[in-house]
Design an enzyme around this catalytic site. Sequence first.
Site, PDB file in Angstrom:
ATOM      1  N   GLN A 177       0.942  -1.103  -0.088  1.00 45.22           N
ATOM      2  CA  GLN A 177       0.061  -0.050  -0.060  1.00 45.22           C
ATOM      3  C   GLN A 177       0.785   1.390  -0.051  1.00 45.22           C
ATOM      4  O   GLN A 177       1.991   1.270   0.640  1.00 45.22           O
ATOM      5  CB  GLN A 177      -1.028   0.143   1.235  1.00 45.22           C
ATOM      6  CG  GLN A 177      -2.120  -0.857   0.960  1.00 45.22           C
ATOM      7  CD  GLN A 177      -1.645  -2.206   1.575  1.00 45.22           C
ATOM      8  OE1 GLN A 177      -1.090  -2.525   2.338  1.00 45.22           O
ATOM      9  NE2 GLN A 177      -2.529  -3.235   0.869  1.00 45.22           N
ATOM     10  N   CYS A 193      -5.978   0.818   6.316  1.00 46.56           N
ATOM     11  CA  CYS A 193      -4.792   0.207   6.293  1.00 46.56           C
ATOM     12  C   CYS A 193      -4.037   0.256   7.602  1.00 46.56           C
ATOM     13  O   CYS A 193      -3.426   1.201   7.800  1.00 46.56           O
ATOM     14  CB  CYS A 193      -3.883   0.729   5.162  1.00 46.56           C
ATOM     15  SG  CYS A 193      -2.265   0.013   5.125  1.00 46.56           S
ATOM     16  N   ARG A 240      -6.893  -7.833  -0.795  1.00 46.75           N
ATOM     17  CA  ARG A 240      -7.503  -7.155  -2.129  1.00 46.75           C
ATOM     18  C   ARG A 240      -6.571  -6.194  -2.712  1.00 46.75           C
ATOM     19  O   ARG A 240      -6.125  -5.448  -2.138  1.00 46.75           O
ATOM     20  CB  ARG A 240      -8.839  -6.607  -1.546  1.00 46.75           C
ATOM     21  CG  ARG A 240      -9.648  -5.725  -2.537  1.00 46.75           C
ATOM     22  CD  ARG A 240     -10.847  -5.165  -2.279  1.00 46.75           C
ATOM     23  NE  ARG A 240     -10.408  -4.234  -1.130  1.00 46.75           N
ATOM     24  CZ  ARG A 240     -11.558  -3.240  -0.854  1.00 46.75           C
ATOM     25  NH1 ARG A 240     -12.729  -3.162  -1.255  1.00 46.75           N
ATOM     26  NH2 ARG A 240     -11.076  -2.258   0.170  1.00 46.75           N
ATOM     27  N   CYS A 252      -1.493  -7.928   7.690  1.00 46.61           N
ATOM     28  CA  CYS A 252      -2.644  -7.080   7.117  1.00 46.61           C
ATOM     29  C   CYS A 252      -3.274  -6.683   8.547  1.00 46.61           C
ATOM     30  O   CYS A 252      -3.924  -7.541   9.149  1.00 46.61           O
ATOM     31  CB  CYS A 252      -3.506  -7.719   6.124  1.00 46.61           C
ATOM     32  SG  CYS A 252      -4.824  -6.718   5.898  1.00 46.61           S
TER      33      CYS A 252
HETATM   34  N1  LIG Z   1      -5.711  -4.363   0.755  1.00 45.10           N
HETATM   35  C1  LIG Z   1      -6.472  -3.876   1.800  1.00 45.10           C
HETATM   36  C2  LIG Z   1      -6.215  -2.520   2.235  1.00 45.10           C
HETATM   37  C3  LIG Z   1      -4.802  -2.496   2.888  1.00 45.10           C
HETATM   38  C4  LIG Z   1      -4.838  -3.491   4.089  1.00 45.10           C
HETATM   39  C5  LIG Z   1      -3.500  -3.029   4.994  1.00 45.10           C
HETATM   40  N2  LIG Z   1      -2.419  -4.130   4.586  1.00 45.10           N
HETATM   41  C6  LIG Z   1      -3.857  -3.273   6.514  1.00 45.10           C
HETATM   42  O1  LIG Z   1      -2.706  -3.260   6.988  1.00 45.10           O
HETATM   43  O2  LIG Z   1      -4.971  -3.195   6.740  1.00 45.10           O
HETATM   44  C7  LIG Z   1      -7.853  -3.507   0.755  1.00 45.10           C
HETATM   45  O3  LIG Z   1      -8.144  -3.252  -0.245  1.00 45.10           O
HETATM   46  O4  LIG Z   1      -8.885  -3.652   1.735  1.00 45.10           O
END
Ligand SMILES: N[C@@H](CCC[C@H](N)C(=O)O)C(=O)O
EC number: 5.1.1.7
Length: 294
Positions: free
Chosen positions: A47, A76, A216, A224
């Site tokens: 991200q 995030c 995603r 995550c």
């Molecule tokens: N990929 C996720 C957004 C990012 C999540 C992140 N890595 C975290 O630490 O929460 C999405 O598209 O919802």
Amino acid sequence: MASEAPFAKMNGLGNEIIVADMRGRADRVTPAAAIALAADTATRFDQIMAIHDPRTPGTVNYIEIINSDGTHAQACGNGTRCVVQALSAETGQKVFTFETVAGILNAEEHEDGTISVDMGVPRFGWQDIPLAEEFRDTRAIELQIGPIDQPVLHSPSVASMGNPHAIFWVDDDVWSYDLDRFGPLLENHPIFPERANISIAQVTSRETLNLRTWERGAGLTLACGSATCAAAVSAARTGRTGRTVTVTVPSGGTLKIDWRADDHVVMTGPAEWEFSGSFDPATGGWTRDRQDVA
Ligand SMILES: N[C@@H](CCC[C@H](N)C(=O)O)C(=O)O
């Protein structure tokens, strides 16, 4: 090259983050720039956390979140901890109020360097996830993968932390599942009109669980943060754990998740700076800061 913006390459327990300083600028990081930076092994990320000037009184910045495929996300957790560490190092400030597309986030850096982020209130209604059809009980929805008569994964809990999550519960090692194969199929399943983050969780005690996540818009990641929050609240609401859980993520690190009595979910963990540079928010062209070059 158009006027460049500073960035810091960081990580949150191995979740690869670029913190982009877009303050004082009217432009935004383009999807093409994100895809270009993600394609470069030196700057590959999960991200981008783009720090913009505040839009709402009482907030210090507006944060845009961009996945490595160029799509935008609403939350995030690991990236927010990286933003806090970067701004704290710059200003000495320890408490922050940010705005994202999902709402207001409060965060604090502690004396020991760990950072707590109030990730807000989880939502469990099928239309809040969102799901494409009504499910009255989102603690276990009708979704499975593998042979119909012997599914490999089934009956996930679903939750929103501002972004959509599905958590499949397993009794054995989370590493014994082909999440790299199942992840994209489930991420893009029609039951998820906005796609979804897909996690496999093994509860190991009333206070601990192991988690792997196919994100995603980013794929397999080493951590995550929003998924650890979604898994922790889902474990609590299905009676598998209490409301305070320590989650072990694929990098081997841990995040502490506390689902407070006021329904807010607070995530606590580290952040790490790697190197700094400047980049073109339109194209993704970048240079590394000289003092960082060994
Ligand atoms: N990929 C996720 C957004 C990012 C999540 C992140 N890595 C975290 O630490 O929460 C999405 O598209 O919802």
